[in-house]
Every structure is written in structure tokens, then in C-alpha cells.
Design an enzyme around this catalytic site. Structure first.
Site, mmCIF file in Angstrom:
data_model
loop_
_atom_site.group_PDB
_atom_site.id
_atom_site.type_symbol
_atom_site.label_atom_id
_atom_site.label_comp_id
_atom_site.label_asym_id
_atom_site.label_seq_id
_atom_site.Cartn_x
_atom_site.Cartn_y
_atom_site.Cartn_z
ATOM 1 N N LYS A 1 0.880 -1.172 0.000
ATOM 2 C CA LYS A 1 0.000 0.000 0.000
ATOM 3 C C LYS A 1 0.921 1.227 0.000
ATOM 4 C CE LYS A 1 -0.927 -1.066 4.902
ATOM 5 N NZ LYS A 1 -0.041 -2.232 4.958
ATOM 6 N N GLY A 2 0.427 2.394 0.366
ATOM 7 C CA GLY A 2 1.301 3.560 0.407
ATOM 8 C C GLY A 2 0.950 4.597 -0.643
ATOM 9 N N GLY B 1 0.218 -4.178 -10.544
ATOM 10 C CA GLY B 1 0.029 -2.848 -9.948
ATOM 11 C C GLY B 1 1.335 -2.074 -9.905
ATOM 12 N N ASP C 1 1.252 -15.849 -7.524
ATOM 13 C CA ASP C 1 0.110 -16.530 -8.140
ATOM 14 C C ASP C 1 0.404 -16.997 -9.569
ATOM 15 O OD1 ASP C 1 -1.454 -16.063 -5.855
ATOM 16 O OD2 ASP C 1 -1.960 -14.061 -6.548
ATOM 17 N N ARG D 1 -11.392 -38.664 7.828
ATOM 18 C CA ARG D 1 -12.025 -37.350 7.752
ATOM 19 C C ARG D 1 -11.848 -36.714 6.376
ATOM 20 N NH1 ARG D 1 -9.630 -34.788 13.340
ATOM 21 N NH2 ARG D 1 -11.391 -35.307 14.679
ATOM 22 N N ARG E 1 -12.664 -30.983 8.608
ATOM 23 C CA ARG E 1 -11.908 -29.890 9.232
ATOM 24 C C ARG E 1 -11.323 -28.988 8.152
ATOM 25 N NH1 ARG E 1 -14.027 -31.967 12.982
ATOM 26 N NH2 ARG E 1 -13.081 -32.728 14.926
ATOM 27 N N HIS F 1 0.070 -17.191 4.988
ATOM 28 C CA HIS F 1 1.395 -16.680 4.597
ATOM 29 C C HIS F 1 2.506 -17.705 4.769
ATOM 30 C CE1 HIS F 1 -1.119 -13.149 4.777
ATOM 31 N NE2 HIS F 1 -0.260 -12.583 3.961
ATOM 32 N N LEU F 2 2.188 -18.898 5.301
ATOM 33 C CA LEU F 2 3.206 -19.958 5.342
ATOM 34 C C LEU F 2 3.652 -20.311 3.924
ATOM 35 C CD1 LEU F 2 1.693 -22.327 8.043
ATOM 36 C CD2 LEU F 2 3.790 -20.985 8.226
ATOM 37 N N ARG G 1 3.982 -18.149 1.545
ATOM 38 C CA ARG G 1 4.728 -17.019 0.960
ATOM 39 C C ARG G 1 6.072 -16.807 1.643
ATOM 40 N NH1 ARG G 1 1.094 -11.753 0.174
ATOM 41 N NH2 ARG G 1 2.625 -10.793 1.524
HETATM 42 O O1 F6P Z 1 -1.431 -11.538 -4.787
HETATM 43 C C1 F6P Z 1 -0.693 -12.282 -3.934
HETATM 44 C C2 F6P Z 1 -1.401 -12.639 -2.652
HETATM 45 O O2 F6P Z 1 -0.607 -13.637 -2.096
HETATM 46 C C3 F6P Z 1 -2.848 -13.082 -2.794
HETATM 47 O O3 F6P Z 1 -2.989 -14.399 -3.251
HETATM 48 C C4 F6P Z 1 -3.356 -12.838 -1.385
HETATM 49 O O4 F6P Z 1 -4.745 -12.596 -1.373
HETATM 50 C C5 F6P Z 1 -2.623 -11.605 -0.996
HETATM 51 O O5 F6P Z 1 -1.439 -11.572 -1.734
HETATM 52 C C6 F6P Z 1 -2.335 -11.526 0.474
HETATM 53 O O6 F6P Z 1 -1.779 -10.284 0.738
HETATM 54 P P1 F6P Z 1 -1.412 -9.734 2.173
HETATM 55 O O7 F6P Z 1 0.008 -10.112 2.438
HETATM 56 O O8 F6P Z 1 -1.571 -8.266 2.073
HETATM 57 O O9 F6P Z 1 -2.337 -10.360 3.168
#
Ligand code: F6P
Length: 362
Positions: free
Chosen positions: A77-78, A119, A142, A177, A279, A285-286, A288
């Protein structure tokens, strides 16, 4: 002021395994040419006065290719946001652009490498229109830019998905499950599709193929009848039931929904409709974070090296692109205009169906 040619590099948007490999590649290739490299911190924000930056050299970047995240920091953002929500392009305010330009001129940066998604690359083009030569490096976990067959970070993400599915599989089997794993993928379901196929998922739900809870439940019951008492479901965060909406929290002014929770709804409906204990688990974010795979390290380094050679060739306004096992380039303008989505009738979905994977569509 130094006599040496000086270039800048920044990464912007969400982080992605392989960013440090790109920085390593840029720094190494530039220093071979006798150039200096300025790394701007926290994305484009680092361009605002007084200029939040660090000088990069091969000693500082030694060994970083194996590290996740980015040594430069990043923001999604920013002041420089140029796409709000989907396809809604806006201009970065001119006073912000003027400040960025002044920083780059003061630091004598002759060209800027922007590592980012659609972006950030749209912002990069706006900076180029201000007279600062720019080259782009695509960054999307992605893997959804039409202009490049592959982006770094994706392989690391699907490796995390596969690891999660391998773990969920043993507990699902033990308890007979259904386990539902939610993965990233706002508009494109590539992480769910690749991760799901490689990790042995039985049902994969992606944004491009609207599903119905009836069909998902039917697939679970069908497996039960055939003697499989556990089921693995992978759902992309942006998947929706037919006629349904995204699941998450509306963040107000930003125009983006923070996606989270579709797996809970899917799990609830499966249990209600099949009676099978179900479940859900959100990988978040694991997928990423953490070290990039070997493939992402190599791709990141190659992309960084190519970005420097684009500057050398004067191919400004171009973005590094991977096509047919070759790292080349395409004009940024073309690259940002089209996202690549999963083709519901494409070879990958067809292959998945051929081995019995359900997409829950009616
Ligand atoms: O666009 C990449 C992405 O990993 C999306 O799949 C996900 O919705 C988003 O970023 C998560 O972003 P943030 O780190 O801001 O939660």
C-alpha cells in the site's frame, strides 16, 4: 558524485520467495559492468525524500539468494498505489511523482529496476513517463501474468502446499475425515491447481470454475462408496460457489476484500451434507514465507541478470519474461494488460479430471 553509472532497484507489493535472488542477480551483474546499485527500501516509498536506500554490492548480497522475504523490505500500500481493486487504474499524484523523481536525480540513479506485480509495474510505467528510464521484473506468487510463462516464488508456494497436503493426508486417513486446505489465489487458481495435483488432492476448487456445495458433497460420497474414507480438498481463497461472492473481510476504502475463510464454509457444507467429519485449515502466509526452492533461486537470479542487460541494451519500458526455457523481455505495457487464468477446458484441468479429481462444478 561518483563517475560510475548508478542504477536503482526496488521491489514492491507482497513479498515472494526469490526476491533476494533477483537482488543478488542485479547486484552481481551490475558490478561486473562496473556500475553501482542503490537498493530502495520498502518499495516505492523508499523514493520519497530523503530517500530510504542502501548501497548494494556483491559482499552485501553474498548468500542472500537462499533467503525468503526481501532484504529491502516491501509494502503493498502507500503513496504509489496505481491499481485499486480489480482493473481500476489511477494516477499516482503528481506531487508524489515529483518527489520520487527528485530523489532519483539527487542520487544520480540513471535507471530503475522495479520488481513487482501488475500494480507495481503500472506505477513503474508512470515513473518512466516522468523521464526516469525503468525496466520491470515480474513478481507474482500466483503465477498469473500472461506475458511470462513462469514467475519466481510460485514453485516455493506450491512446495509449501504439497508439504501441507502430505501432512493433512496422514491425519485425514487416520481419522477417516475430510480435510479442506485453503491456499492463496485471488483471481487465479494456479497455486490450488498445481499444489493440489502434486499433493494428491481429491477435490480442487478455483476462482475460474464456480462450484456447488452439492457437487463437492457428491464427490466426497462417491469416494466413500468406492472405499476411500478420507478426502483432501484444496480451495483457492478466491473460489466462489455458483452465484456466490468472495469470502473475507471488506477493508473499506482500499477496494480490496481481505480474503479468508472460504475453506470454513466449504468444510461446514461438506459435513452438513455428507455426515463426514470435516476440518478446515488455512495455509495463509506460510506459503509465501521461507526459503525459495532451487528453481526459484535460479529463476530470480536469471531475472535479475536480465534486468541489468535490458538497461545495458537501453530496452527501457520492458519487463523480463520467461518463455520457452528462455529469459527474454516484453514491453511492460503489454505485460500488465492481461492476467493468465486457469482454463476450465485446458490440458491441466483435463489431466486432473482424468485421474479422478473433482472441481465441484455442476
Ligand atoms: O497476490 C498475492 C497474494 O498472495 C494473494 O494471493 C493474497 O490474497 C494476498 O497476496 C495476500 O496479501 P497480504 O500479504 O496483504 O495479506
Amino acid at each position: 558524485m561518483s563517475d560510475k553509472i548508478r542504477i536503482g532497484v526496488l521491489n514492491s507489493g507482497g513479498d515472494c520467495p526469490g526476491l533476494n535472488a533477483v537482488i543478488h542477480g542485479v547486484t552481481g551483474a551490475a558490478h561486473q559492468l562496473g556500475w553501482e546499485v542503490v537498493g530502495f527500501r520498502d518499495g516505492f516509498e523508499g523514493l520519497l525524500p530523503p530517500g530510504n536506500h542502501m548501497m548494494l554490492d556483491p559482499i552485501k548480497t553474498a548468500g542472500i539468494a537462499k533467503l525468503g522475504g526481501t532484504i529491502l523490505g516491501t509494502v503493498n500500500k502507500g503513496h504509489f498505489v496505481s491499481i485499486i481493486g480489480k482493473d481500476n487504474v489511477q494516477r499516482v499524484p503528481s506531487e508524489i511523482m515529483d518527489q520520487a523523481k527528485a530523489t532519483l536525480e539527487r542520487l544520480d540513479v540513471r535507471a530503475l529496476i522495479v520488481v513487482g506485480g501488475d500494480g507495481s509495474l503500472t506505477t513503474a510505467l508512470q515513473i518512466q513517463k516522468e523521464g526516469i528510464p525503468v525496466v520491470g521484473v515480474p513478481k507474482t506468487i500466483d503465477n498469473d501474468l500472461e506475458a511470462t510463462a513462469m514467475t519466481f516464488g510460485f514453485d516455493s508456494a506450491i512446495t509449501a502446499v504439497v508439504d501441507a497436503l502430505d501432512r493433512l493426508n496422514t491425519t485425514a486417513d487416520s481419522h477417516k475425515r475430510v480435510m479442506v486446505l485453503e491456499v492463496m489465489g485471488r483471481h487465479a487458481g494456479w497455486i490450488a491447481l498445481h499444489g493440489g495435483i502434486a499433493g494428491g488432492a481429491d477435490i480442487i476448487l478455483v476462482p475460474e470454475i464456480p462450484f456447488t456445495h452439492e457437487k463437492v458433497a457428491e464427490a466426497v460420497l462417491d469416494r466413500e462408496r468406492r472405499g476411500y474414507h478420507s478426502t483432501l480438498v484444496v480451495v483457492a481463497e478466491g473460489a466462489c460457489p455458483v452465484g456466490g461472492t468472495l469470502t473475507g473481510t471488506d477493508m473499506g476504502g482500499s477496494g480490496q476484500i481481505r480474503l479468508k475463510g472460504v475453506s470454513d464454509a466449504v468444510a461446514y457444507e461438506i459435513e452438513a451434507r455428507t455426515g463426514k467429519e470435516t476440518r478446515s485449515c488455512i495455509l495463509g502466509h506460510l506459503q509465501r514465507g521461507g526459503s525459495p526452492t532451487a528453481l526459484d533461486r535460479i529463476l530470480g537470479i536469471r531475472f535479475g541478470v536480465k534486468a541489468v542487460s535490458l538497461i545495458k541494451e537501453g530496452l527501457f519500458g520492458h519487463m523480463v519474461s520467461y518463455q520457452s526455457y528462455h529469459v527474454g523481455s516484453v514491453p511492460i505495457e503489454k505485460a500488465v494488460e492481461k492476467l493468465r487464468n486457469v482454463d476450465p477446458n485446458g490440458e491441466l484441468v483435463t489431466s486432473a479430471k482424468a485421474i479422478g479429481i473433482s472441481f465441484g462444478h455442476p
